[in-house]
Design an enzyme around this catalytic site. Structure first.
Site, PDB file in Angstrom:
ATOM      1  N   SER A  93     -28.383  52.487  32.502  1.00 39.58           N
ATOM      2  CA  SER A  93     -27.916  53.734  32.031  1.00 39.58           C
ATOM      3  C   SER A  93     -26.733  53.491  30.874  1.00 39.58           C
ATOM      4  O   SER A  93     -25.889  54.332  30.354  1.00 39.58           O
ATOM      5  CB  SER A  93     -27.480  54.949  32.797  1.00 39.58           C
ATOM      6  OG  SER A  93     -28.527  55.034  33.870  1.00 39.58           O
ATOM      7  N   THR A 195     -24.425  57.017  33.872  1.00 38.68           N
ATOM      8  CA  THR A 195     -23.362  56.726  33.004  1.00 38.68           C
ATOM      9  C   THR A 195     -22.189  56.778  33.676  1.00 38.68           C
ATOM     10  O   THR A 195     -21.903  57.286  34.703  1.00 38.68           O
ATOM     11  CB  THR A 195     -23.581  58.400  32.349  1.00 38.68           C
ATOM     12  OG1 THR A 195     -24.739  58.477  31.400  1.00 38.68           O
ATOM     13  CG2 THR A 195     -22.119  58.644  31.422  1.00 38.68           C
ATOM     14  N   THR A 213     -22.476  55.583  27.901  1.00 42.06           N
ATOM     15  CA  THR A 213     -23.745  55.578  28.352  1.00 42.06           C
ATOM     16  C   THR A 213     -24.823  55.264  27.470  1.00 42.06           C
ATOM     17  O   THR A 213     -24.428  55.035  25.953  1.00 42.06           O
ATOM     18  CB  THR A 213     -23.903  57.144  28.648  1.00 42.06           C
ATOM     19  OG1 THR A 213     -25.266  57.188  29.216  1.00 42.06           O
ATOM     20  CG2 THR A 213     -24.054  57.935  27.288  1.00 42.06           C
ATOM     21  N   ARG A 223     -30.966  61.111  19.068  1.00 46.78           N
ATOM     22  CA  ARG A 223     -30.287  62.101  19.913  1.00 46.78           C
ATOM     23  C   ARG A 223     -29.010  61.484  20.385  1.00 46.78           C
ATOM     24  O   ARG A 223     -28.768  60.353  20.671  1.00 46.78           O
ATOM     25  CB  ARG A 223     -31.365  62.402  21.082  1.00 46.78           C
ATOM     26  CG  ARG A 223     -30.960  63.241  22.203  1.00 46.78           C
ATOM     27  CD  ARG A 223     -30.160  62.519  23.219  1.00 46.78           C
ATOM     28  NE  ARG A 223     -29.846  63.526  24.523  1.00 46.78           N
ATOM     29  CZ  ARG A 223     -29.023  62.946  25.470  1.00 46.78           C
ATOM     30  NH1 ARG A 223     -28.520  61.915  25.456  1.00 46.78           N
ATOM     31  NH2 ARG A 223     -28.642  64.021  26.366  1.00 46.78           N
ATOM     32  N   GLY A 225     -25.921  62.862  23.442  1.00 46.82           N
ATOM     33  CA  GLY A 225     -25.735  63.679  24.305  1.00 46.82           C
ATOM     34  C   GLY A 225     -24.301  64.115  24.568  1.00 46.82           C
ATOM     35  O   GLY A 225     -23.573  64.106  23.411  1.00 46.82           O
ATOM     36  N   THR A 246     -21.833  63.893  34.110  1.00 49.04           N
ATOM     37  CA  THR A 246     -22.951  63.043  34.050  1.00 49.04           C
ATOM     38  C   THR A 246     -24.044  63.922  33.929  1.00 49.04           C
ATOM     39  O   THR A 246     -23.814  64.860  34.599  1.00 49.04           O
ATOM     40  CB  THR A 246     -22.844  61.893  35.036  1.00 49.04           C
ATOM     41  OG1 THR A 246     -23.943  61.063  34.881  1.00 49.04           O
ATOM     42  CG2 THR A 246     -22.835  62.483  36.484  1.00 49.04           C
ATOM     43  N   GLY A 247     -25.204  63.279  33.735  1.00 48.59           N
ATOM     44  CA  GLY A 247     -26.331  64.284  33.835  1.00 48.59           C
ATOM     45  C   GLY A 247     -26.921  64.756  32.449  1.00 48.59           C
ATOM     46  O   GLY A 247     -26.669  64.000  31.551  1.00 48.59           O
TER      47      GLY A 247
HETATM   48  C1  SD4 Z   1     -26.702  61.808  28.453  1.00 47.00           C
HETATM   49  N1  SD4 Z   1     -24.940  62.448  30.076  1.00 47.00           N
HETATM   50  O1  SD4 Z   1     -26.672  61.305  27.590  1.00 47.00           O
HETATM   51  C2  SD4 Z   1     -25.880  61.464  29.550  1.00 47.00           C
HETATM   52  C3  SD4 Z   1     -26.797  60.791  30.532  1.00 47.00           C
HETATM   53  C4  SD4 Z   1     -26.222  60.557  31.702  1.00 47.00           C
HETATM   54  O2  SD4 Z   1     -26.431  59.138  33.569  1.00 47.00           O
HETATM   55  O3  SD4 Z   1     -25.433  60.903  32.534  1.00 47.00           O
HETATM   56  N2  SD4 Z   1     -26.774  59.404  32.304  1.00 47.00           N
HETATM   57  O4  SD4 Z   1     -27.086  63.056  28.479  1.00 47.00           O
END
Ligand code: SD4
Length: 339
Positions: A93, A195, A213, A223, A225, A246-247
């Site tokens: 990640s 991340t 990340t 894209r 994030g 994260t997420g």
């Molecule tokens: C995202 N928040 O690109 C990041 C993804 C993530 O562990 O947290 N991955 O949306």
């Protein structure tokens, strides 16, 4: 009233109103299955330094803590801590070895923020392993806050960094498997993302943070994030505290998550309470699809108290303090099925 002064006052009022009304709706709509597991006991006299990070990354927090214990600068600590994960090809990640977008390109997002509110970020950057180092250079050596794509990559190379192929065989194989079905909608796997978001407090009690990340696996090309967006993936206010996320980045961006957590701490909430309320803000949105994605926050306040909260069970925070690493399960809303 001068126009600038008026605008400043108007926006402050707007923020105040928005926060007030959302707090009320959060109380009214508490979902059935809330399990608030507090993972930290508040410390009033924190032993410094403290380093916390999203997920289970003991090598990264230990590295950052070591830099601080040896009297190093907090930004060196955060950068070197994050670099541990960026260089680890097993962490799919972050950095080299990260999962690619749906076209097979590994694209990185990262940001860093210091105690003075200075920040730097890179978004959609390819071919450079240490995105966090580029983000730091953007902050310290350019007049800008954020560089994107080819511009970020060329800038990194101009500072002496080497281009590298970030797509490892393992990540390529998984991507090729994914291509067979290639579901268009990016649904983040609840347990499989790492991340790295890191917050540190140095021996002076000053806070800084970093986040890096490769983003959502198999995202659309282009894209970006939450992770490199100041206020969403990371926010530091050295008078109050800091937060990283994260997420599912889209959900964090829509609620300006990390800024929200810091502002909730400003209003008197503990880090744990603030993280929980920011998660509830996502859950309580009309038509929230929260059962299908994960978001987790970790936060630290100016007293060195820490907390973390996520939508789904099994998000954890690594905490290095007093010469030891601990992996602490976060509070959560939705209990894992298998439990
Ligand atoms: C995202 N928040 O690109 C990041 C993804 C993530 O562990 O947290 N991955 O949306």
């Amino acid at each position: 009233m001068k126009r600038r002064h008026f605008l400043k006052n108007a926006s402050l009022t707007g923020v105040g109103l928005a926060v007030g009304s959302a707090v009320t709706s959060c109380k009214e709509n508490t979902p059935e299955k809330i399990v608030a597991v507090t993972n930290t006991t508040p410390e009033t006299k924190a032993i410094l330094p403290i380093v916390i990070a999203t997920w289970n990354v003991p090598n990264a927090t230990a590295k950052a803590a070591k830099v601080l214990q040896e009297g190093g600068h907090i930004l060196d600590a955060l950068e070197q801590g994050c670099m541990v994960e960026e260089a680890d090809v097993k962490n799919q990640s972050v950095g080299k070895g990260g999962r690619p977008d749906r076209d097979g390109n590994v694209t990185l997002d990262a940001c860093i923020m210091n105690k003075d509110g200075d920040c730097g970020a890179v978004v959609y950057m390819q071919n450079i392993t240490h995105a966090i180092s580029v983000a730091r250079k953007v902050m310290e050596e350019t007049p800008h806050v954020m560089l994107a794509g080819k511009g970020a990559e060329d800038y990194a190379v101009s500072t002496g960094m080497k281009r590298d192929n970030l797509l490892t065989e393992a990540s390529k194989k998984e991507w090729q498997e994914w291509l067979k079905e290639a579901k268009y909608k990016p649904i983040i796997n609840i347990e499989n993302h790492d991340t790295i978001g890191m917050l540190a407090m140095d021996k002076n009690g000053d806070l800084s943070g970093a986040c890096t990340t490769s983003g959502l696996a198999y995202k659309m090309g282009g894209r970006v994030g939450d992770s490199p967006i100041i206020g969403s993936g990371l926010f530091i206010d050295n008078e109050i505290g800091g937060c990283v996320a994260t997420g599912m980045g889209e959900e964090v961006v829509k609620t300006v998550g990390s800024f929200l957590v810091v502002e909730l701490m400003r209003q008197g909430k503990s880090p744990q309470e603030a993280c929980k309320e920011a998660i509830m803000r996502i859950i309580n949105k009309p038509n929230s699809n929260y059962k299908n994605f994960q978001v987790g926050y970790i936060a630290m306040n100016k007293k060195g108290e820490t907390g973390s909260f996520s939508i789904h069970q099994w998000f954890s925070m690594t905490k290095f303090q007093d010469d030891k690493n601990e992996n602490l399960q976060s509070g959560f809303v939705v209990k894992a099925q298998s439990n």
